[in-house]
Structures are given as structure tokens and as C-alpha cells.
Design a protein around this motif. Structure first.
Motif, mmCIF file in Angstrom:
data_model
loop_
_atom_site.group_PDB
_atom_site.id
_atom_site.type_symbol
_atom_site.label_atom_id
_atom_site.label_comp_id
_atom_site.label_asym_id
_atom_site.label_seq_id
_atom_site.Cartn_x
_atom_site.Cartn_y
_atom_site.Cartn_z
ATOM 1 N N PRO A 1 0.798 -1.237 0.000
ATOM 2 C CA PRO A 1 0.000 0.000 0.000
ATOM 3 C C PRO A 1 0.827 1.283 0.000
ATOM 4 N N HIS A 2 1.961 1.284 0.699
ATOM 5 C CA HIS A 2 2.750 2.511 0.811
ATOM 6 C C HIS A 2 3.736 2.619 -0.351
ATOM 7 N N SER A 3 3.496 3.560 -1.267
ATOM 8 C CA SER A 3 4.444 3.831 -2.350
ATOM 9 C C SER A 3 5.429 4.897 -1.891
ATOM 10 N N GLU B 1 7.107 8.451 -8.505
ATOM 11 C CA GLU B 1 6.608 7.382 -7.646
ATOM 12 C C GLU B 1 7.380 6.088 -7.872
ATOM 13 N N LEU C 1 9.174 -1.608 5.219
ATOM 14 C CA LEU C 1 8.289 -0.449 5.127
ATOM 15 C C LEU C 1 8.904 0.749 5.847
ATOM 16 N N LYS D 1 9.935 4.401 4.054
ATOM 17 C CA LYS D 1 9.567 5.732 4.546
ATOM 18 C C LYS D 1 10.813 6.595 4.759
ATOM 19 N N GLU E 1 12.241 7.606 1.385
ATOM 20 C CA GLU E 1 11.437 8.673 0.780
ATOM 21 C C GLU E 1 11.794 10.025 1.388
#
Length: 396
Positions: free
Chosen positions: A197-199, A210, A276, A280, A283
Motif C-alpha cells: 500500500p505505501h508507495s 513514484e 516499510l 519511509k 522517501e
């Protein structure tokens, strides 16, 4: 008024020239060591993001290239390609369902993997009779009776449906939209892919660059490897993308074919959680690089720091360094026109150069061995990490 005969002749001339140009470009890639012949009409890519891809070249009676066909490797045992996907693949095969579906049984059917695998004793002839090989079994497809591999008595078959359920249990969600699923090599390998779910979005609202990550499970039925889960930027849709998915995995964990192998989820969940968290953090760091302006002189210092050249280096080494310097500067200017003159553009330049442009200096090794050595030593990964650290210092 147009002359259809002239137009036809011109169109055919253009098509012939296009084929000739493709043939010249193909031979140039072989000469540069980017592609190598495997024998017959088969070839393998040696450089770039598609390294390891194999393909076949079709030639006409005069030996000219007519078509280049990548090898998808999908199972076609039941007549069609064993693939379900939400997005059309490069090869145009499989059942394409835009938006995807959540029902496992429907995906199994569309992907042509709605079959089970059983273990049958290995039998052999001796004299006038048939004997049973102790503790040896053949894994067999229940729909076709095809033998997939030979395994031991402790080997536990992971049925295709159970692999879907494993991913559901791993993410603790049962409304998962499946991205792709299918079988390779006659059913010896089965894959399932779901989107995380987290791009990762670089410069949200600006560049909106993205990076989508997928969680994939790859299961073997032939006893040659463990089952494996990977977090990867690749959606698996053929044999090549399966190989790229494992090659470029952010994290991976193997699952042995034993009783309870698919039931031990805690370590897998821990690894997924770390992934995950990493996504984050990555990013956030990349967004810092987007907001950091970079002078051309700063980029020059970055290059010099990554590829240091001794003062007493040979003229050839210095000449090669200058050529690399000039090529990288040109690439950075091109990136800067699209992304701005930022630390992010610099990182993209370095990554692109390492992945697609940098040649191999064989020294006393064959080119293939030199490439293998560079891959094993992780030279490119080290340089990418070093570049990232240096640019992050500028960002701070």
C-alpha cells in the motif's frame, strides 16, 4: 494527387532500412560486450537493468534480422500462457484484468494455476520387476500428470492456493487485490504478486516521482530451491521479471519446504516491517535531496570523490577518468533540465551511469568473469551508497 505505387515503394524502403538499422544497432551492442551469443539464435543481455534477459533472433533467408523475441518463460502446458495480471505485459500474453480482483479462486483460474501437486514414489526397473526408491518422490501436476521434480520424504508440497493465503496472512489482510500470478517452466515455479500500500513518492506535488513496491511469493515445485518472498519494485509477469524481482529485492526471506514452513510468519512480518520503515526513511531522504540545490562544481567534487585518481596515475588512466568525467557532466546537465539542478538529479545521474553506462575493465579476466566479479563484490552498490551519503551531507 498521390501515386500509391510510389508511396508503397517508399514505405517498404523505410521498413527495410528500419530493419537494417536495428540489425546494425544489435551488432554494435554485441561488439560493445552488452550482449553475448548463447548459441543458435539465442542471446543474453549482459548490462543495464535488463541484465540476464535472454531472447531469440529470427533471421530471413539472407541472414538479416527480422524479429527479436524475448523469452517470457511462461507455462503454456494447458494451451494458453499461465498468467493473470492487472496491467498488460510487454509480451501481450495472459488474462489482463484492469484494477485486479481479490478472489483467490478466480485468480487461480485466470492464471491457469488452479491445479495441485502430489508426491508419488520414485520407481525403477530391476530385472523383471519394479522397485520403489527409498525416501525419493516425484512431484506431479494433478491436472496433466507432468513430473516437475524429484524430492525427499521430508519435502512438503506448498499448494498454489496456500501461497496466496500465506501473503494474506503476512499482511494480515484478506481484501488484497492481486497484481499478478502465474507459472513458469511448465509449472515448476509459481509466482504471486501484490502491491504494498505505501508507495515511495519523491517530491509529492512537484516531480511526483513514484516508486511502487510489490510483495511477491515465488514457489518452486521441483525441489531445486526454497520458496521465497521478496519486496521488490518489479511486478512479476514472466521469467525475466521473476529474475529481476529477486535480483533487485529490497528484502527477501526464504521458506523451506517443511511442515509448518508457511505457518511461521513472525520473522517474515518483522522483515516486512523493517522494509516499510526503510521505504519511509528512503522517501524522506530523497525528498531532502530534491530540495537541495547543487552547483556544477559540487557535482565535479562528487565525481572526483567517487573515482579518485592518483597524481602518478598513467596517462591512459587519467584519460579514461576525464572521459568519464565529461560523460557524467553531460548526463547531469540533461537530468538537471528535467529535475532541476539538485542533489536528487545528481544521484539519478550516478545511478543511471552505474546501471547502464559504466563499462567493465576486464584486465586479466574475461569480460563475463569481470562482470560477475563486479556483481559479487557489490562495487556498484558501494558507489551508490557512497554517493548517497555524500549528497545527504550537502542536504543537511
Amino acid at each position: 494527387m498521390s501515386d500509391v505505387n510510389t508511396a508503397f515503394a517508399q514505405e517498404k524502403a523505410d521498413q527495410v532500412e528500419e530493419v537494417r538499422a536495428e540489425a546494425r544497432a544489435f551488432q554494435d551492442r554485441i561488439d560493445r560486450g552488452e550482449i553475448r551469443p548463447l548459441g543458435g539464435d539465442r542471446y543474453e543481455v549482459l548490462t543495464g537493468w535488463d541484465v540476464g534477459e535472454t531472447f531469440t533472433v529470427r533471421r530471413n533467408a539472407e541472414g538479416r534480422i527480422e524479429q527479436i523475441l524475448a523469452q517470457h518463460g511462461l507455462d503454456t502446458t494447458t494451451g494458453g500462457a499461465a498468467l493473470y495480471t492487472t496491467t498488460p505485459a510487454w509480451h501481450g500474453l495472459g488474462a489482463v484484468i484492469p484494477g485486479g480482483i481479490t478472489d483467490i479462486d478466480e485468480v487461480l483460474k485466470l492464471a491457469r494455476i488452479d491445479w495441485d501437486v502430489s508426491k508419488r514414489p520414485v520407481l525403477y526397473e530391476w530385472g523383471d520387476g519394479i522397485r520403489d526408491a527409498a525416501d525419493r518422490y516425484v512431484t506431479v501436476r494433478t491436472d496433466t500428470g507432468e513430473a516437475l521434480g524429484t524430492v525427499g520424504g521430508r519435502y512438503e508440497v506448498f499448494q498454489n492456493r496456500r501461497v496466496f493465503e500465506f501473503l494474506q496472512d503476512l499482511v494480515q489482510r484478506h481484501d488484497t487485490v492481486w497484481e499478478s500470478a502465474g507459472a513458469l517452466r511448465g509449472g515448476r515455479k509459481v509466482f504471486v504478486t501484490m502491491r504494498i500500500p505505501h508507495s515511495i513518492v519523491i517530491d509529492r506535488g512537484g516531480l511526483d516521482d513514484e516508486i511502487v513496491l510489490y510483495l511477491a511469493a515465488i514457489n518452486s515445485h521441483d525441489g531445486t530451491s526454497t520458496a521465497e518472498s521478496v519486496v521488490t519494485p518489479w511486478r512479476i509477469e514472466c521469467g525475466n521479471t521473476e529474475r529481476f524481482a529477486t535480483r533487485d529485492a529490497v528484502h527477501r526471506w526464504g521458506i523451506r519446504h517443511t511442515k509448518g514452513g508457511l505457518s511461521t510468519l513472525e520473522e517474515a512480518r518483522r522483515t516486512l516491517g523493517l522494509t516499510l520503515d526503510y521505504a519511509k526513511a528512503f522517501e524522506a531522504e530523497e525528498n531532502k535531496l530534491v530540495r537541495t540545490d547543487l552547483l556544477v562544481d559540487d557535482f565535479h567534487k562528487l565525481i572526483d570523490g567517487l573515482w579518485e585518481v592518483d597524481e602518478d596515475a598513467t596517462d591512459r588512466t587519467k584519460r579514461n577518468a576525464q572521459n568519464r568525467h565529461d560523460e557524467l557532466e553531460g548526463m547531469f546537465r540533461d537530468e538537471a533540465r528535467k529535475l532541476g539542478r539538485t542533489a536528487y538529479a545528481a544521484e539519478r545521474t550516478i545511478t543511471d551511469y552505474l546501471d547502464h553506462r559504466m563499462g567493465v575493465v576486464p584486465r586479466n579476466l574475461s569480460e563475463d568473469l569481470a562482470r560477475a566479479q563486479r556483481s559479487l563484490e557489490g562495487t556498484n552498490d558501494d558507489l551508490k551508497s557512497k554517493a548517497h551519503r555524500k549528497l545527504m551531507l550537502l542536504a543537511r
